[in-house]
Motif scaffolding. Sequence first.
Motif, PDB file in Angstrom:
ATOM      1  N   HIS A   1     -11.265   3.136   9.311  1.00 55.73           N
ATOM      2  CA  HIS A   1     -11.958   1.848   9.175  1.00 55.73           C
ATOM      3  C   HIS A   1     -11.443   0.869  10.216  1.00 55.73           C
ATOM      4  O   HIS A   1     -10.397   1.086  10.832  1.00 55.73           O
ATOM      5  CB  HIS A   1     -11.741   1.268   7.767  1.00 55.73           C
ATOM      6  CG  HIS A   1     -10.311   0.918   7.477  1.00 55.73           C
ATOM      7  ND1 HIS A   1      -9.361   1.851   7.156  1.00 55.73           N
ATOM      8  CD2 HIS A   1      -9.658  -0.284   7.470  1.00 55.73           C
ATOM      9  CE1 HIS A   1      -8.192   1.266   6.961  1.00 55.73           C
ATOM     10  NE2 HIS A   1      -8.339  -0.039   7.151  1.00 55.73           N
TER      11      HIS A   1
ATOM     12  N   HIS B   1      -8.382   2.755  12.327  1.00 56.52           N
ATOM     13  CA  HIS B   1      -7.151   3.320  11.792  1.00 56.52           C
ATOM     14  C   HIS B   1      -7.410   3.904  10.407  1.00 56.52           C
ATOM     15  O   HIS B   1      -8.412   3.577   9.764  1.00 56.52           O
ATOM     16  CB  HIS B   1      -6.006   2.291  11.787  1.00 56.52           C
ATOM     17  CG  HIS B   1      -6.270   1.061  10.976  1.00 56.52           C
ATOM     18  ND1 HIS B   1      -7.170   0.087  11.333  1.00 56.52           N
ATOM     19  CD2 HIS B   1      -5.738   0.646   9.790  1.00 56.52           C
ATOM     20  CE1 HIS B   1      -7.179  -0.868  10.430  1.00 56.52           C
ATOM     21  NE2 HIS B   1      -6.318  -0.558   9.469  1.00 56.52           N
TER      22      HIS B   1
ATOM     23  N   ARG C   1       6.359   6.619   0.937  1.00 57.13           N
ATOM     24  CA  ARG C   1       5.763   5.825   2.017  1.00 57.13           C
ATOM     25  C   ARG C   1       5.154   4.568   1.412  1.00 57.13           C
ATOM     26  O   ARG C   1       4.011   4.556   0.961  1.00 57.13           O
ATOM     27  CB  ARG C   1       4.706   6.651   2.759  1.00 57.13           C
ATOM     28  CG  ARG C   1       4.458   6.145   4.180  1.00 57.13           C
ATOM     29  CD  ARG C   1       2.983   6.026   4.503  1.00 57.13           C
ATOM     30  NE  ARG C   1       2.342   4.995   3.714  1.00 57.13           N
ATOM     31  CZ  ARG C   1       1.242   4.332   4.080  1.00 57.13           C
ATOM     32  NH1 ARG C   1       0.652   4.607   5.232  1.00 57.13           N
ATOM     33  NH2 ARG C   1       0.697   3.416   3.300  1.00 57.13           N
TER      34      ARG C   1
ATOM     35  N   THR D   1       0.339   5.640   9.023  1.00 55.81           N
ATOM     36  CA  THR D   1      -0.912   5.076   9.528  1.00 55.81           C
ATOM     37  C   THR D   1      -1.256   5.704  10.879  1.00 55.81           C
ATOM     38  O   THR D   1      -0.417   5.750  11.787  1.00 55.81           O
ATOM     39  CB  THR D   1      -0.754   3.550   9.709  1.00 55.81           C
ATOM     40  OG1 THR D   1      -0.167   3.019   8.530  1.00 55.81           O
ATOM     41  CG2 THR D   1      -2.097   2.886   9.984  1.00 55.81           C
TER      42      THR D   1
ATOM     43  N   THR E   1       0.863  -1.179   0.000  1.00 53.79           N
ATOM     44  CA  THR E   1       0.000   0.000   0.000  1.00 53.79           C
ATOM     45  C   THR E   1       0.897   1.225   0.000  1.00 53.79           C
ATOM     46  O   THR E   1       1.706   1.399   0.915  1.00 53.79           O
ATOM     47  CB  THR E   1      -0.944   0.001   1.210  1.00 53.79           C
ATOM     48  OG1 THR E   1      -1.797  -1.140   1.136  1.00 53.79           O
ATOM     49  CG2 THR E   1      -1.831   1.230   1.224  1.00 53.79           C
TER      50      THR E   1
ATOM     51  N   ILE F   1       1.867  -4.994   3.566  1.00 52.82           N
ATOM     52  CA  ILE F   1       0.806  -5.405   4.492  1.00 52.82           C
ATOM     53  C   ILE F   1       0.571  -6.902   4.354  1.00 52.82           C
ATOM     54  O   ILE F   1       0.484  -7.419   3.236  1.00 52.82           O
ATOM     55  CB  ILE F   1      -0.491  -4.617   4.200  1.00 52.82           C
ATOM     56  CG1 ILE F   1      -0.235  -3.130   4.483  1.00 52.82           C
ATOM     57  CG2 ILE F   1      -1.663  -5.149   5.023  1.00 52.82           C
ATOM     58  CD1 ILE F   1      -1.395  -2.213   4.214  1.00 52.82           C
TER      59      ILE F   1
ATOM     60  N   ARG G   1      -3.518  -7.710  10.993  1.00 54.35           N
ATOM     61  CA  ARG G   1      -2.702  -7.149   9.902  1.00 54.35           C
ATOM     62  C   ARG G   1      -1.376  -6.672  10.451  1.00 54.35           C
ATOM     63  O   ARG G   1      -1.318  -6.002  11.482  1.00 54.35           O
ATOM     64  CB  ARG G   1      -3.415  -5.983   9.237  1.00 54.35           C
ATOM     65  CG  ARG G   1      -4.412  -6.522   8.269  1.00 54.35           C
ATOM     66  CD  ARG G   1      -4.795  -5.568   7.183  1.00 54.35           C
ATOM     67  NE  ARG G   1      -6.058  -6.099   6.674  1.00 54.35           N
ATOM     68  CZ  ARG G   1      -6.960  -5.418   6.064  1.00 54.35           C
ATOM     69  NH1 ARG G   1      -6.768  -4.152   5.806  1.00 54.35           N
ATOM     70  NH2 ARG G   1      -8.078  -5.980   5.655  1.00 54.35           N
TER      71      ARG G   1
ATOM     72  N   ILE H   1      -6.236   7.384   3.605  1.00 58.12           N
ATOM     73  CA  ILE H   1      -6.940   6.108   3.835  1.00 58.12           C
ATOM     74  C   ILE H   1      -8.008   6.397   4.880  1.00 58.12           C
ATOM     75  O   ILE H   1      -7.709   6.942   5.958  1.00 58.12           O
ATOM     76  CB  ILE H   1      -5.945   5.019   4.291  1.00 58.12           C
ATOM     77  CG1 ILE H   1      -5.031   4.695   3.106  1.00 58.12           C
ATOM     78  CG2 ILE H   1      -6.686   3.770   4.798  1.00 58.12           C
ATOM     79  CD1 ILE H   1      -4.033   3.608   3.302  1.00 58.12           C
TER      80      ILE H   1
ATOM     81  N   LEU I   1       1.764  -4.371   9.361  1.00 55.26           N
ATOM     82  CA  LEU I   1       2.170  -3.329   8.425  1.00 55.26           C
ATOM     83  C   LEU I   1       3.678  -3.121   8.578  1.00 55.26           C
ATOM     84  O   LEU I   1       4.155  -2.852   9.692  1.00 55.26           O
ATOM     85  CB  LEU I   1       1.441  -2.012   8.734  1.00 55.26           C
ATOM     86  CG  LEU I   1       0.022  -1.821   8.178  1.00 55.26           C
ATOM     87  CD1 LEU I   1      -0.923  -2.938   8.562  1.00 55.26           C
ATOM     88  CD2 LEU I   1      -0.541  -0.475   8.584  1.00 55.26           C
TER      89      LEU I   1
ATOM     90  N   ASP J   1     -10.485  -3.274  10.312  1.00 53.21           N
ATOM     91  CA  ASP J   1     -10.225  -4.341   9.339  1.00 53.21           C
ATOM     92  C   ASP J   1     -11.306  -5.423   9.365  1.00 53.21           C
ATOM     93  O   ASP J   1     -11.531  -6.092   8.358  1.00 53.21           O
ATOM     94  CB  ASP J   1      -8.833  -4.950   9.562  1.00 53.21           C
ATOM     95  CG  ASP J   1      -7.739  -3.961   9.181  1.00 53.21           C
ATOM     96  OD1 ASP J   1      -8.019  -3.050   8.370  1.00 53.21           O
ATOM     97  OD2 ASP J   1      -6.614  -4.090   9.700  1.00 53.21           O
TER      98      ASP J   1
HETATM   99  O1  LIG Z   1      -1.425   2.041   4.578  1.00 47.14           O
HETATM  100  C1  LIG Z   1      -1.893   2.416   5.632  1.00 47.14           C
HETATM  101  O2  LIG Z   1      -1.524   3.431   6.215  1.00 47.14           O
HETATM  102  C2  LIG Z   1      -3.004   1.641   6.285  1.00 47.14           C
HETATM  103  C3  LIG Z   1      -3.420   0.434   5.545  1.00 47.14           C
HETATM  104  C4  LIG Z   1      -4.686  -0.102   6.131  1.00 47.14           C
HETATM  105  O3  LIG Z   1      -5.397   0.603   6.761  1.00 47.14           O
HETATM  106  C5  LIG Z   1      -5.095  -1.485   5.987  1.00 47.14           C
HETATM  107  O4  LIG Z   1      -4.481  -2.268   5.271  1.00 47.14           O
HETATM  108  O5  LIG Z   1      -6.088  -1.841   6.622  1.00 47.14           O
END
Ligand SMILES: O=C(O)CCC(=O)C(=O)O
Length: 256
Positions: A136, A209, A220, A168, A123, A224, A153, A133, A155, A138
């Motif tokens: 939400h 998040h 950036r 994030t 991402t 993930i 998840r 983003i 990251l 997950d």
């Molecule tokens: O890339 C990001 O900062 C968050 C990614 C994300 O929210 C996710 O994969 O659920």
Amino acid sequence: MDSDNNCTLYPAQGYQIFRNVLSHSWLQSTRDAAESVIQHYRENGPFGRENDVSLGELAQSRPQRNPGVDGSKWINEPFIIGDLLTQDGHFVSLLAEQALWSIAARLLATEIGQVIFHYSNLTRKPAGIGPSIVWHRDAENTYFCPNNDRLLRLLIPLQGMSRENGGTAVVPGSHLDTKIDKTTLDEHTVIHPELAAGDVLAIHSQLLHGGAPNRSHRERDVLIMQFGVAGATFRHQEVLELGALHPRGTFMQLLK
Ligand SMILES: O=C(O)CCC(=O)C(=O)O
């Protein structure tokens, strides 16, 4: 506050940072693999695969996510690249690494042999043009989500990540109160964890998040990976990526 490799903060905060999980050489080879996948996308354009999202197409369909960015100029710039294991064998090697599975097992409160891979993606919020983003959880995702909500998840930023470059953002503790309204968040409850490249940010399935656009000069790119627990049934399983539903042993076998 956030660096605690023993996971003691996770139950209360709903997220946890693990420092220096990728060694320098893993980080370098992962960056090289990511760069080659990104370059392939730029040269070939959107593949039309369900698990890829073009930055330009996103800017055109949801301009509010990327104010001031002219989507027509960025059709060949990837925002999300999915199904990474089919894109470059390096990601198979990385997935065979015990460290990632150990984190997943500890936070999912199970044995490492019970942990399964769900999917992975890159991402991206490229310097100056990276989109936001939305807030939400997950567990709300309609892509790959088990009925028991036991997903995690991880990251892994490939460059340092902070508020400045659209890092994030999380609402600590929000996984314990699913009534918090994500459309009217009090910004004082939001924090932006600072991560170095190769650290891991683990996110609970119910943690709120999201993140702001990247208008900085810093790239950036975040790798993930989503993990779950063997035996679950699924309410959403849109695509089965290579390696989906397999335990670590499969990835170790693939390397032989
Ligand atoms: O890339 C990001 O900062 C968050 C990614 C994300 O929210 C996710 O994969 O659920």
